[in-house]
Design an enzyme around this catalytic site. Structure first.
Site, short mmCIF file in Angstrom:
data_model
loop_
_atom_site.label_atom_id
_atom_site.label_comp_id
_atom_site.label_asym_id
_atom_site.label_seq_id
_atom_site.Cartn_x
_atom_site.Cartn_y
_atom_site.Cartn_z
N HIS A 93 -21.69 -43.32 73.53
CA HIS A 93 -21.48 -42.12 74.36
C HIS A 93 -20.63 -42.47 75.58
O HIS A 93 -19.72 -41.74 75.96
CB HIS A 93 -22.82 -41.53 74.81
CG HIS A 93 -23.71 -41.10 73.68
ND1 HIS A 93 -23.22 -40.37 72.61
CD2 HIS A 93 -25.03 -41.30 73.43
CE1 HIS A 93 -24.23 -40.13 71.77
NE2 HIS A 93 -25.32 -40.68 72.23
N ASP B 289 -17.72 -36.14 67.63
CA ASP B 289 -18.80 -36.78 66.87
C ASP B 289 -18.44 -38.22 66.51
O ASP B 289 -17.26 -38.56 66.34
CB ASP B 289 -19.07 -35.97 65.59
CG ASP B 289 -20.40 -36.34 64.95
OD1 ASP B 289 -21.29 -36.84 65.65
OD2 ASP B 289 -20.54 -36.13 63.72
N LEU C 49 -5.09 -25.84 82.81
CA LEU C 49 -5.97 -25.85 81.64
C LEU C 49 -7.38 -25.38 82.00
O LEU C 49 -7.93 -25.79 83.02
CB LEU C 49 -6.05 -27.29 81.09
CG LEU C 49 -6.99 -27.51 79.90
CD1 LEU C 49 -6.34 -26.98 78.61
CD2 LEU C 49 -7.34 -28.98 79.73
C1 IPE Z 1 -22.55 -32.14 66.80
O1 IPE Z 1 -22.78 -33.45 66.42
C2 IPE Z 1 -22.90 -31.93 68.24
C3 IPE Z 1 -22.00 -32.55 69.22
C4 IPE Z 1 -20.92 -33.22 68.96
C5 IPE Z 1 -22.36 -32.35 70.59
P1 IPE Z 1 -24.15 -33.89 65.73
O2 IPE Z 1 -24.05 -35.35 65.48
O3 IPE Z 1 -25.29 -33.43 66.53
O4 IPE Z 1 -24.10 -33.07 64.37
P2 IPE Z 1 -24.85 -33.32 62.98
O5 IPE Z 1 -26.29 -33.56 63.29
O6 IPE Z 1 -24.23 -34.52 62.34
O7 IPE Z 1 -24.59 -32.09 62.18
C1 IPE Z 2 -21.67 -37.25 69.16
O1 IPE Z 2 -21.89 -38.50 68.61
C2 IPE Z 2 -22.29 -37.10 70.53
C3 IPE Z 2 -23.43 -36.18 70.56
C4 IPE Z 2 -23.88 -35.49 69.56
C5 IPE Z 2 -24.09 -36.02 71.84
P1 IPE Z 2 -23.23 -38.85 67.83
O2 IPE Z 2 -24.21 -39.37 68.82
O3 IPE Z 2 -23.69 -37.71 67.02
O4 IPE Z 2 -22.73 -40.04 66.90
P2 IPE Z 2 -23.10 -40.27 65.39
O5 IPE Z 2 -22.75 -39.02 64.63
O6 IPE Z 2 -24.57 -40.56 65.33
O7 IPE Z 2 -22.25 -41.43 65.00
MG MG Z 3 -23.26 -37.11 65.13
#
Ligand code: IPE
Ligand code: IPE
Ligand code: MG
Length: 246
Positions: free
Chosen positions: A34, A17, A128
């Site tokens: 990303h 995240d 792995l």
């Molecule tokens: C969790 O992250 C999902 C992934 C890392 C794929 P999110 O950014 O979607 O989670 P929330 O919305 O902060 O809980």
């Molecule tokens: C995690 O990073 C990737 C996915 C959920 C696909 P985020 O896109 O949720 O990044 P933040 O949390 O908005 O910074």
């Molecule tokens: Mg996120």
């Protein structure tokens, strides 16, 4: 319960995240975050293999992430296709066995084909095991397993009284994979966000403020070091655990 001498977790799960915030902090669009996160995936896979982790499960896209703006979702899907094209050779060379879990039928045909090709190409690898969770939700996983059990019960293949934890677990996406010993979440939030709800029952949880694109081998090692300090009691007392590990 498997525990090797160096206290290396057998299975590490990661909620990757913080990509969007990483990009915003640099005045870039979210998809740049990303994209930047792909090198952290590479570093994590390499480090997990080097340290002797057997299974690595990465949360790449949740059921709920479908609700993001269409452009972000489509950029992410494009990135998955591109990452598969670029990374599978290296993964294969490194003896990594790749598997995807989630509602894969929701993905485009092109991405499904790339996934199937990556899985079959690496199927016989013995290093792995890399599970990538895409279009995955923990509740979806459990509900789907319940549906499979109900179907077997209705057709008379399974007695209702034989339904229990083992039979349900055998229908989950990660059937046959030991539960994660360690869950890492980057990006500062301390929540599960509908990841492996069943499998994380007794996992050690490690959270870091570091945003996913900044995550590296040193951070992975910091998580392993924290894990190595833990006494896992699984509901028992410390005395019982100490006697068992003497
Ligand atoms: C969790 O992250 C999902 C992934 C890392 C794929 P999110 O950014 O979607 O989670 P929330 O919305 O902060 O809980
Ligand atoms: C995690 O990073 C990737 C996915 C959920 C696909 P985020 O896109 O949720 O990044 P933040 O949390 O908005 O910074
Ligand atoms: Mg996120």
């Amino acid at each position: 319960m498997h525990e090797n001498p160096a206290n290396i977790p057998r299975h590490v799960a990661v909620i990757m995240d913080g990509n969007g915030r990483w990009a915003s902090a640099r005045g870039k669009p979210r998809h740049a975050g990303h994209r930047a996160g792909v090198k952290s995936v590479r570093a994590t896979v390499e480090c997990a293999a080097e340290r002797g982790v057997d299974y690595l499960t990465l949360f790449a896209f949740s059921s709920e992430n479908w609700g993001r703006p269409v452009e972000e979702v489509s950029k992410l899907m494009g990135l998955f296709v591109e990452a598969l094209r670029r990374e599978v050779d290296d993964l294969h060379r490194n003896n990594v066995k790749v598997r995807f879990v989630g509602a894969l039928e929701q993905l485009s045909d092109g991405l499904q084909k790339k996934i199937a090709a990556a899985e079959s190409r690496t199927a016989d690898n013995t290093g792995l095991v890399l599970n990538v969770a895409v279009a995955y939700g923990g509740r979806w996983d459990i509900a789907r397993a319940a549906q499979a059990l109900a179907a077997r019960a209705c057709s008379g293949q399974l007695a209702v009284e034989d339904i229990g934890e083992d039979t349900l677990e055998a229908e989950l996406q990660l059937a046959g994979v030991p539960d994660p010993d360690l869950l890492i979440r980057t990006g500062g939030e301390q929540r599960i966000s509908n990841f492996l709800l069943w499998n994380l029952a007794y996992s050690e949880l490690w959270f870091t403020e570091v945003l996913w694109p900044d995550f590296d081998k040193a951070k992975f090692d910091a998580a392993l070091a924290a894990y190595a300090q833990k006494q896992r009691r699984f509901g028992h007392t410390a005395d019982q655990v100490e006697v068992a590990t003497c």
